[in-house]
Design a protein around this motif. Sequence first.
Motif, PDB file in Angstrom:
ATOM      1  N   VAL A  25       1.212  -1.895   0.170  1.00 58.93           N
ATOM      2  CA  VAL A  25      -0.217   0.217  -0.479  1.00 58.93           C
ATOM      3  C   VAL A  25       1.493   1.233   0.176  1.00 58.93           C
ATOM      4  N   LEU A  26       1.822   1.361   1.091  1.00 62.56           N
ATOM      5  CA  LEU A  26       2.519   2.562   1.377  1.00 62.56           C
ATOM      6  C   LEU A  26       3.682   2.790  -0.582  1.00 62.56           C
ATOM      7  N   PRO A  27       4.046   2.235  -0.908  1.00 63.53           N
ATOM      8  CA  PRO A  27       4.094   2.928  -2.403  1.00 63.53           C
ATOM      9  C   PRO A  27       3.261   3.366  -3.567  1.00 63.53           C
ATOM     10  N   VAL A  28       1.958   2.544  -3.556  1.00 63.28           N
ATOM     11  CA  VAL A  28       0.480   3.321  -4.102  1.00 63.28           C
ATOM     12  C   VAL A  28       0.621   4.200  -4.144  1.00 63.28           C
ATOM     13  N   LEU A  29       0.522   4.330  -2.170  1.00 66.66           N
ATOM     14  CA  LEU A  29      -0.221   5.313  -2.103  1.00 66.66           C
ATOM     15  C   LEU A  29       1.135   6.908  -2.217  1.00 66.66           C
ATOM     16  N   VAL A  30       2.809   6.630  -1.667  1.00 62.35           N
ATOM     17  CA  VAL A  30       3.410   7.580  -2.308  1.00 62.35           C
ATOM     18  C   VAL A  30       3.298   8.100  -3.486  1.00 62.35           C
ATOM     19  N   LEU A  31       3.384   7.221  -4.574  1.00 60.84           N
ATOM     20  CA  LEU A  31       3.915   7.602  -5.934  1.00 60.84           C
ATOM     21  C   LEU A  31       2.501   8.060  -6.742  1.00 60.84           C
ATOM     22  N   SER A  32       1.119   7.499  -6.117  1.00 62.58           N
ATOM     23  CA  SER A  32       0.190   8.368  -6.756  1.00 62.58           C
ATOM     24  C   SER A  32       0.470  10.309  -6.353  1.00 62.58           C
ATOM     25  N   LYS A  33       0.229   9.939  -5.217  1.00 60.83           N
ATOM     26  CA  LYS A  33       0.633  11.741  -4.702  1.00 60.83           C
ATOM     27  C   LYS A  33       1.285  12.616  -5.573  1.00 60.83           C
ATOM     28  N   LEU A  34       2.041  11.862  -6.487  1.00 56.89           N
ATOM     29  CA  LEU A  34       3.872  11.983  -6.674  1.00 56.89           C
ATOM     30  C   LEU A  34       2.886  11.865  -8.249  1.00 56.89           C
ATOM     31  N   GLY A  35       2.065  11.154  -8.785  1.00 58.57           N
ATOM     32  CA  GLY A  35       0.941  11.270 -10.560  1.00 58.57           C
ATOM     33  C   GLY A  35       1.799   9.919 -10.874  1.00 58.57           C
ATOM     34  N   TYR A  36       2.107   8.810 -10.321  1.00 50.50           N
ATOM     35  CA  TYR A  36       2.980   7.777 -10.454  1.00 50.50           C
ATOM     36  C   TYR A  36       2.345   6.432  -9.881  1.00 50.50           C
ATOM     37  N   PHE A  37       1.049   6.438 -10.057  1.00 50.92           N
ATOM     38  CA  PHE A  37       0.308   5.162  -9.665  1.00 50.92           C
ATOM     39  C   PHE A  37       0.517   3.961 -10.469  1.00 50.92           C
TER      40      PHE A  37
END
Length: 740
Positions: A25-37
Amino acid sequence: MIQQIRQFTDNVNFTRAVIVTVAAVLPVLVLSKLGYFETGFTVAIGAFLTYPADIPSNIVHRARGLLAATVVVMGSTVAVNLLHPLPWLFYPLITVLVFFLSMISVYGQRATMIAFSGLLAIALGTGHIHVGMEIVEYAGLILGGSLFYVVLSLTFNFLSPHRYTELTVAECLKLTAKYMKLRGDLWNADADRASIVEKQLHLQVEINTIHENLREVLFRNRTVAGNSNRSRKMLLLFISLMEILELALSTSFDHSQLHQKFGSHSKVLSTYQNLAYNLASTLKRVGKSIENGKKYIAKHDLIADLAALEKAITDYEQLLGPEAAAEGVYMLKNMMHYAEKQIEKIKIIERAFTQNITFKELSKTRDKDLDKFLTPENYPLRALRDNLSFSSTIFRHSLRLAITIALGFVVGALFPLQNVYWILLTIVVIMRPGYGLTKQRSYQRIIGTVTGAIIAFAFLHFVHEPVIIGTLTIVCMLLGFTFTAINYRIGATFVTIYVVFLYALLTPDISHVIQYRIIDTAVGAVLAFVGNYLFWPSWEFMNLPVFIKKSIEANRDYLAQISQYYNEKGSVTVGYRLARKNAFIELGNLMSSYQRMAQEPKSKQKQQQQVYKLAVLNHTLLSSLASLGTYTQSHKTYQASEAFNVVVTTVIRNLDHAITLLNLGVQAQEALQAQNEELAMRFTELKNIRAKELREIHLTDDQEFKLKMEEAHLVIEQLVWLNSISEKIVKATKQLELSK
């Protein structure tokens, strides 16, 4: 309720679920915030694929296993993507890769889970194909997710390095207590003894598994943390539990005969039963204190219980008179002796949790011997080569899995299915070497998927808030990973719910997507079920003779070690302890094989009653051996008589006879018949020894003579019983061979 929640969250399955959920979950949440879902999602896949290989063990082997899984996952992902543009090469090579990954299972549980990670990577990779430099980027992100999971898992281990060991020891305490409680139930006059013995045999399988886990963690870890008081406490506790289990098994009596003998003096037996129950309750209480992290407070006064038993024996002797009560007193004092030894071991465990002391009970010499009790961690190529034949269960399963995966590709090509990789994932997850487990998981997977889809759609009909759906997706993911190892049907339900919720967040046409998921899951389950039935099935009745033979051999070797110790005296050797361990393990393996056969079609449950009879006989034999072995260790014994050695030789030859029958069949019977008749004649003469010695009891009250009498009574009684059991094993083995 709070206690139940705490027990649910404070276990290794929940901890691993938390780790993989955070890692995904953590990579999805962090990177989706940066536009890299998409990038975050790929990293999450890497973590998810590495997770199966994270089995509890010492930190070094755990790290090696996780890193090996990382390499296998990345290699499998690259292979799928590179080969996919060449269908004529892709399908045969991927099928071969599936076969060889599955064959890695010959190297044990860790290798099996590493291979499972690789198989999941192949199945998932077929649904996420890339070309050119995208392959490098995609594989790099998978590798990053895998390494992120490895770091997170090892970090959790350092934060709480002893918790898994403590929880496993607590579970071992509870299982041992349950076993002892069953032994106590045997003393009820109206007890269903056949049912109780069956429960004990099933429990032996669980106990063997948890003992092996503890050996891996405690014995291998001692070089790293063996000098810490906490580690030595757990190690001492485990060794004490092993000895308590042997003592529990040692109390092997003919309960029907004892109830007849002491029918009018039931207080003696009820007092002993009460002590047995309190011993079990004490172990269970220690286990709960470890599990809950609370200070142990004793509830039962075991010394007082023992004193009550001693008084009951004295009252019995005074009531009947010394001569009339002599044989009964010997029996009762033998029972009391085993109870004393169990209390002694339990007091060691209690002292470990009530006093601030250092533990020097384990000497450096004994520490060095512990290595011999571990499964070797070497991976010779010969082991793989030796299993490349149809006589190997793993070879059959690997070939079966590879062909079923190939059929999954064919079905996906012939029919308009949306996501063929779901079929492949279902096959990989469900298909097991045994027919029964595959059938069970097929049903559970389909039921869980349908149930989860209904629940998820019903919820989404009323709730449309993305934050709520996203939060519940994470919760269901956590519960899905937790329950998959505990209850597969419930785990599959939660997995389906979080998949539905995830698609609800990503795509508007969710009903269309989930419809195909249910269809693909059903197709995969049917293929796995049919594949296990049609493609070189390894029906358990084909393997059972091997497990029966190994159990008989292990008991024979245990008897040989007991005889050697009784003749030579001295200290208990490593060979003796290894033989004892192997006897317990092989009995558990035999019962585990029987359990698998019970899950198979009725037409394949051949000789079921005969096999169960042999399992019970081997359990009874092991119980009698443990009784004899425990007595020789804990009593002053005199020079072994010729009678002892002749009878031991007779029993060993009987067991060798049974092994020969299993190897050669009934044609071996005639060759050994004459030898058995001669041994039977010699043994008949030996049965009179005890009666003769008992008749002479009035000649002296000398303490040494009493000790000799006690030894003669117990040892010869056990030898008579051992010979009887060994003869029954030969007879049952003969019937097994004749019924083929």
